[in-house]
Design a protein around this motif. Structure first.
Motif, mmCIF file in Angstrom:
data_model
loop_
_atom_site.group_PDB
_atom_site.id
_atom_site.type_symbol
_atom_site.label_atom_id
_atom_site.label_comp_id
_atom_site.label_asym_id
_atom_site.label_seq_id
_atom_site.Cartn_x
_atom_site.Cartn_y
_atom_site.Cartn_z
ATOM 1 N N THR A 48 0.826 -1.194 0.000
ATOM 2 C CA THR A 48 0.000 0.000 0.000
ATOM 3 C C THR A 48 0.865 1.251 0.000
ATOM 4 O OG1 THR A 48 -0.124 0.016 2.405
ATOM 5 C CG2 THR A 48 -1.886 -1.136 1.250
ATOM 6 N N LEU A 49 0.285 2.330 -0.424
ATOM 7 C CA LEU A 49 0.960 3.621 -0.342
ATOM 8 C C LEU A 49 0.900 4.106 1.103
ATOM 9 C CD1 LEU A 49 -0.525 5.239 -3.553
ATOM 10 C CD2 LEU A 49 1.834 4.493 -3.232
ATOM 11 N N ASP A 50 1.915 4.815 1.528
ATOM 12 C CA ASP A 50 2.016 5.316 2.893
ATOM 13 C C ASP A 50 1.024 6.463 3.102
ATOM 14 O OD1 ASP A 50 2.807 6.756 5.224
ATOM 15 O OD2 ASP A 50 4.860 6.053 5.000
ATOM 16 N N ARG A 51 0.081 6.266 4.010
ATOM 17 C CA ARG A 51 -0.950 7.286 4.277
ATOM 18 C C ARG A 51 -0.347 8.587 4.806
ATOM 19 N NH1 ARG A 51 -6.289 5.247 4.382
ATOM 20 N NH2 ARG A 51 -6.339 2.987 4.278
ATOM 21 N N LEU A 52 0.708 8.490 5.601
ATOM 22 C CA LEU A 52 1.353 9.701 6.109
ATOM 23 C C LEU A 52 2.024 10.487 4.988
ATOM 24 C CD1 LEU A 52 2.921 8.373 9.439
ATOM 25 C CD2 LEU A 52 0.864 9.768 9.158
ATOM 26 N N GLN A 53 2.616 9.771 4.053
ATOM 27 C CA GLN A 53 3.245 10.423 2.904
ATOM 28 C C GLN A 53 2.182 11.107 2.037
ATOM 29 O OE1 GLN A 53 6.058 11.653 2.430
ATOM 30 N NE2 GLN A 53 7.362 9.955 1.800
ATOM 31 N N ILE A 54 1.064 10.427 1.845
ATOM 32 C CA ILE A 54 -0.042 11.020 1.082
ATOM 33 C C ILE A 54 -0.535 12.287 1.788
ATOM 34 C CG2 ILE A 54 -2.445 10.696 0.354
ATOM 35 C CD1 ILE A 54 -1.705 7.706 -0.084
ATOM 36 N N ALA A 55 -0.738 12.209 3.093
ATOM 37 C CA ALA A 55 -1.216 13.371 3.858
ATOM 38 C C ALA A 55 -0.232 14.536 3.761
ATOM 39 C CB ALA A 55 -1.438 12.975 5.315
ATOM 40 N N ARG A 56 1.065 14.234 3.818
ATOM 41 C CA ARG A 56 2.083 15.287 3.708
ATOM 42 C C ARG A 56 2.036 15.958 2.342
ATOM 43 N NH1 ARG A 56 6.833 15.988 1.643
ATOM 44 N NH2 ARG A 56 7.175 13.838 1.029
ATOM 45 N N LEU A 57 1.922 15.144 1.286
ATOM 46 C CA LEU A 57 1.870 15.695 -0.072
ATOM 47 C C LEU A 57 0.593 16.499 -0.303
ATOM 48 C CD1 LEU A 57 3.367 12.649 -1.988
ATOM 49 C CD2 LEU A 57 4.419 14.909 -1.738
ATOM 50 N N VAL A 58 -0.509 16.066 0.299
ATOM 51 C CA VAL A 58 -1.761 16.838 0.216
ATOM 52 C C VAL A 58 -1.578 18.168 0.934
ATOM 53 C CG1 VAL A 58 -4.167 16.926 0.986
ATOM 54 C CG2 VAL A 58 -3.293 14.856 -0.105
ATOM 55 N N ALA A 59 -1.015 18.144 2.137
ATOM 56 C CA ALA A 59 -0.801 19.371 2.909
ATOM 57 C C ALA A 59 0.122 20.348 2.180
ATOM 58 C CB ALA A 59 -0.220 19.032 4.289
ATOM 59 N N GLU A 60 1.080 19.810 1.436
ATOM 60 C CA GLU A 60 1.997 20.660 0.670
ATOM 61 C C GLU A 60 1.371 21.164 -0.620
ATOM 62 O OE1 GLU A 60 5.477 18.259 0.092
ATOM 63 O OE2 GLU A 60 6.133 18.494 2.174
ATOM 64 N N GLY A 61 0.202 20.622 -0.976
ATOM 65 C CA GLY A 61 -0.475 21.050 -2.201
ATOM 66 C C GLY A 61 0.027 20.366 -3.453
ATOM 67 N N ALA A 62 0.803 19.297 -3.314
ATOM 68 C CA ALA A 62 1.366 18.607 -4.477
ATOM 69 C C ALA A 62 0.390 17.614 -5.098
ATOM 70 C CB ALA A 62 2.653 17.888 -4.096
ATOM 71 N N ILE A 63 -0.460 17.008 -4.259
ATOM 72 C CA ILE A 63 -1.465 16.077 -4.766
ATOM 73 C C ILE A 63 -2.808 16.378 -4.103
ATOM 74 C CG2 ILE A 63 0.183 14.216 -5.235
ATOM 75 C CD1 ILE A 63 -0.890 12.778 -2.731
ATOM 76 N N ALA A 64 -3.854 15.829 -4.692
ATOM 77 C CA ALA A 64 -5.199 15.923 -4.130
ATOM 78 C C ALA A 64 -5.803 14.528 -4.148
ATOM 79 C CB ALA A 64 -6.050 16.884 -4.949
ATOM 80 N N VAL A 65 -6.665 14.284 -3.188
ATOM 81 C CA VAL A 65 -7.391 13.023 -3.137
ATOM 82 C C VAL A 65 -8.819 13.312 -3.573
ATOM 83 C CG1 VAL A 65 -8.135 11.093 -1.695
ATOM 84 C CG2 VAL A 65 -5.947 12.210 -1.235
ATOM 85 N N ALA A 66 -9.242 12.666 -4.647
ATOM 86 C CA ALA A 66 -10.586 12.867 -5.185
ATOM 87 C C ALA A 66 -11.612 12.157 -4.312
ATOM 88 C CB ALA A 66 -10.654 12.345 -6.623
ATOM 89 N N ASP A 67 -12.865 12.486 -4.504
ATOM 90 C CA ASP A 67 -13.949 11.854 -3.745
ATOM 91 C C ASP A 67 -13.949 10.341 -3.888
ATOM 92 O OD1 ASP A 67 -14.792 14.324 -2.846
ATOM 93 O OD2 ASP A 67 -16.324 14.548 -4.401
ATOM 94 N N ASP A 68 -13.517 9.851 -5.049
ATOM 95 C CA ASP A 68 -13.496 8.400 -5.272
ATOM 96 C C ASP A 68 -12.210 7.748 -4.755
ATOM 97 O OD1 ASP A 68 -11.643 9.252 -7.143
ATOM 98 O OD2 ASP A 68 -12.679 8.401 -8.874
ATOM 99 N N GLY A 69 -11.332 8.543 -4.100
ATOM 100 C CA GLY A 69 -10.107 8.021 -3.523
ATOM 101 C C GLY A 69 -8.889 8.067 -4.429
ATOM 102 N N ARG A 70 -9.090 8.453 -5.690
ATOM 103 C CA ARG A 70 -7.964 8.523 -6.618
ATOM 104 C C ARG A 70 -7.030 9.665 -6.226
ATOM 105 N NH1 ARG A 70 -8.728 5.303 -11.029
ATOM 106 N NH2 ARG A 70 -7.156 6.376 -12.244
ATOM 107 N N LEU A 71 -5.741 9.469 -6.448
ATOM 108 C CA LEU A 71 -4.738 10.492 -6.194
ATOM 109 C C LEU A 71 -4.404 11.190 -7.507
ATOM 110 C CD1 LEU A 71 -2.257 8.517 -3.918
ATOM 111 C CD2 LEU A 71 -4.246 9.865 -3.239
ATOM 112 N N ARG A 72 -4.407 12.512 -7.444
ATOM 113 C CA ARG A 72 -4.091 13.305 -8.626
ATOM 114 C C ARG A 72 -3.036 14.346 -8.265
ATOM 115 N NH1 ARG A 72 -9.849 12.778 -8.907
ATOM 116 N NH2 ARG A 72 -10.422 11.607 -10.768
ATOM 117 N N VAL A 73 -2.145 14.607 -9.180
ATOM 118 C CA VAL A 73 -1.156 15.663 -8.984
ATOM 119 C C VAL A 73 -1.839 16.991 -9.277
ATOM 120 C CG1 VAL A 73 1.032 16.616 -9.802
ATOM 121 C CG2 VAL A 73 0.766 14.160 -9.569
#
Length: 90
Positions: A48-73
């Motif tokens: 699995t992808l690291d949830r903390l890493q995802i949260a950090r990248l979201v907080a930095e504005g580098a990625i977004a998590v869509a309503d369906d859970g997909r990750l987008r830059v």
């Protein structure tokens, strides 16, 4: 010449490990507007992808998590795509 002789231009055909296939999915999928599905990544990479890493990248504005859970830059993250992929693959 190879295409005429063999019907293709492939020089080598390397078999990728699950981790390498996962990395390729991240690299190619995050270049697309639809992004990547973390469940598909898990199925491909076997982890699995690291949830903390995802949260950090979201907080930095580098990625977004869509309503369906997909990750987008994001637009801000796209110039940093190689670093985003490296962070997610770590």
């Amino acid at each position: 010449m190879r295409v005429e002789t063999n019907g293709h231009g492939i020089v080598t055909d390397d078999i990728l490990s699950a981790e390498e296939r996962g990395d390729e999915y991240l690299l190619m999928g995050l270049r697309l507007a639809e992004g990547i599905d973390p469940a598909r990544y898990r199925a491909i990479a076997g982890r699995t992808l690291d949830r903390l890493q995802i949260a950090r990248l979201v907080a930095e504005g580098a990625i977004a998590v869509a309503d369906d859970g997909r990750l987008r830059v994001t637009l801000a993250g796209f110039p940093l795509l190689d670093a985003v992929v490296a962070d997610l693959a770590a």
